[in-house]
Scaffold this motif. Structure first.
Motif, PDB file in Angstrom:
ATOM      1  N   GLY A 133       0.831  -1.196   0.000  1.00 26.20           N
ATOM      2  CA  GLY A 133       0.000   0.000   0.000  1.00 26.20           C
ATOM      3  C   GLY A 133       0.865   1.244   0.000  1.00 26.20           C
ATOM      4  O   GLY A 133       1.896   1.288   0.670  1.00 26.20           O
ATOM      5  N   GLY A 134       0.427   2.269  -0.735  1.00 26.81           N
ATOM      6  CA  GLY A 134       1.253   3.453  -0.898  1.00 26.81           C
ATOM      7  C   GLY A 134       0.984   4.576   0.083  1.00 26.81           C
ATOM      8  O   GLY A 134       1.647   5.607   0.034  1.00 26.81           O
ATOM      9  N   GLY A 175      -5.859   5.435   6.530  1.00 23.40           N
ATOM     10  CA  GLY A 175      -6.571   6.098   5.444  1.00 23.40           C
ATOM     11  C   GLY A 175      -7.458   5.132   4.672  1.00 23.40           C
ATOM     12  O   GLY A 175      -7.426   3.912   4.891  1.00 23.40           O
ATOM     13  N   THR A 176      -8.250   5.681   3.757  1.00 28.64           N
ATOM     14  CA  THR A 176      -9.177   4.846   2.997  1.00 28.64           C
ATOM     15  C   THR A 176      -8.445   3.804   2.168  1.00 28.64           C
ATOM     16  O   THR A 176      -8.862   2.641   2.098  1.00 28.64           O
ATOM     17  CB  THR A 176     -10.046   5.725   2.082  1.00 28.64           C
ATOM     18  N   SER A 177      -7.350   4.200   1.538  1.00 31.04           N
ATOM     19  CA  SER A 177      -6.589   3.267   0.713  1.00 31.04           C
ATOM     20  C   SER A 177      -6.083   2.085   1.538  1.00 31.04           C
ATOM     21  O   SER A 177      -6.209   0.924   1.142  1.00 31.04           O
ATOM     22  CB  SER A 177      -5.416   3.996   0.058  1.00 31.04           C
ATOM     23  N   ALA A 192      -6.728  14.292   5.438  1.00 28.00           N
ATOM     24  CA  ALA A 192      -7.095  14.494   6.843  1.00 28.00           C
ATOM     25  C   ALA A 192      -6.829  15.932   7.287  1.00 28.00           C
ATOM     26  O   ALA A 192      -7.651  16.538   7.988  1.00 28.00           O
ATOM     27  CB  ALA A 192      -6.337  13.519   7.728  1.00 28.00           C
ATOM     28  N   LEU A 193      -5.695  16.490   6.877  1.00 26.94           N
ATOM     29  CA  LEU A 193      -5.363  17.859   7.270  1.00 26.94           C
ATOM     30  C   LEU A 193      -6.304  18.862   6.611  1.00 26.94           C
ATOM     31  O   LEU A 193      -6.703  19.857   7.231  1.00 26.94           O
ATOM     32  CB  LEU A 193      -3.913  18.169   6.897  1.00 26.94           C
ATOM     33  N   VAL A 232     -14.543  11.514   5.416  1.00 31.02           N
ATOM     34  CA  VAL A 232     -15.355  12.488   6.156  1.00 31.02           C
ATOM     35  C   VAL A 232     -16.604  11.901   6.789  1.00 31.02           C
ATOM     36  O   VAL A 232     -17.347  12.616   7.460  1.00 31.02           O
ATOM     37  CB  VAL A 232     -15.761  13.659   5.220  1.00 31.02           C
ATOM     38  N   VAL A 233     -16.839  10.610   6.601  1.00 30.87           N
ATOM     39  CA  VAL A 233     -18.098  10.025   7.079  1.00 30.87           C
ATOM     40  C   VAL A 233     -18.270  10.209   8.587  1.00 30.87           C
ATOM     41  O   VAL A 233     -19.369  10.527   9.069  1.00 30.87           O
ATOM     42  CB  VAL A 233     -18.200   8.530   6.680  1.00 30.87           C
TER      43      VAL A 233
END
Length: 313
Positions: free
Chosen positions: A26-27, A32-34, A179-180, A200-201
């Protein structure tokens, strides 16, 4: 060379795959979502592959450090890359230097999830809907700001596309990650951000952000009744996705096993719910369909980037 043509270069099948643990690189940072999608996929497909699937995060270069690590690893099918919409954006950005060639060094294995792109503002902001926001932006050209997770990010291009189609002018404020940017929208230091619903959910549910509309053509069962931005801005439709890509000459049997395991897992209600709970919509696409999605996105982003004169310095 098209992605479909590259797919045909996969090496002949090999016996006994897989016979040891596999890796998804994962990058982006954990949380995070990814990263979330990669970990859900790893957990979901392990039983079908009969081996443990681990996620390793290699951050940097807008996720492409992980892609480079996959390309440099043995091309035996045991190491794949958690690719997202950004891999169709970065090659189109003037001035961008990438460690790998998205279209020559990688092949699409399977698409996993559709990501709703949500337009949000601070909960106490004066705009109750997209139409009111657009009207305010037209009344004061250059006065309103939109945040993004960085220059060339999907959230940047989403804002640029809105400017183009709505005939408005805003100020782009790039951050080091969504996020920021979300924090500053909540704090009133930026006016809006169009980003993954998964980003943002929690803040929308918690009352810190107001959801104005969705940028895709689907919407979300988490927020029924929230309109599409295109209802106010005709032609506006932005779609994000998360999938798995492999190295160009990935063995044919390995590619087939990965995509079959993902297809089977995503057909199960428990994994569909896991994705949906995090603002995602399960969307399995086999290698050929995934390749078409990537090529379509490439064209849209090329046009957007050129029209907005976006470049990386």
């Amino acid at each position: 060379m098209t992605l479909l043509a590259v797919l045909l270069l996969a090496r002949p099948a090999m016996a006994g795959f897989p016979d040891r643990p596999l890796r998804i690189l994962g990058g982006f940072a954990a949380g995070g979502t990814s990263d979330l999608v990669a970990r859900i996929v790893a957990e979901a497909i392990s039983p079908g592959l009969g081996q443990r699937v681990v996620v390793e995060n290699r951050t940097g270069a807008s996720g492409m450090i992980a892609a480079e690590a996959m390309v440099r690893a043995p091309h035996d099918g045991y190491t794949v890359f958690q690719c997202a919409s950004l891999v169709t954006v970065l090659p189109e950005l003037p001035g961008m230097r990438l460690p790998v060639d998205t279209w020559q060094d990688m092949v699409p294995v399977a698409n996993v999830a559709h990501s709703n792109q949500a337009m949000v503002v601070k909960a106490s902001a004066p705009w109750r809907n997209v139409a009111e926001f657009i009207a305010a932006a037209r009344a004061r050209p250059g006065a309103l700001t939109y945040a993004s997770s960085g220059i060339g990010a999907l959230s940047h291009l989403s804002g640029a596309r809105l400017e183009q189609l709505a005939g408005i002018r805003m100020v782009h404020v790039p951050y080091r990650g969504a996020a920021l940017g979300v924090v500053d929208v909540m704090g009133g230091r930026a006016d809006t951000i169009i980003t993954n619903l998964g980003d943002v959910v929690g803040q929308v549910r918690g009352g810190g952000l107001r959801l104005l509309g969705f940028a895709d053509g689907i919407g979300s069962p988490l927020f029924p009744g929230v309109p599409q931005i295109k209802a106010t801005v005709p032609g506006y439709e932005i779609s994000g996705w998360f999938g798995i890509c492999g190295p160009r000459d990935m063995p044919a049997e390995a590619l087939e096993r990965w995509q079959r395991a993902m297809g089977q897992a995503l057909a199960e209600p428990q994994w569909q719910r896991r994705l949906q709970e995090n603002g995602l919509i399960p969307r399995f696409e086999d290698p050929a369909a995934f390749a078409r999605t990537m090529q379509q996105d490439r064209q849209v982003w090329r046009e957007t980037i050129r029209a907005a004169n976006i470049r990386v310095e």
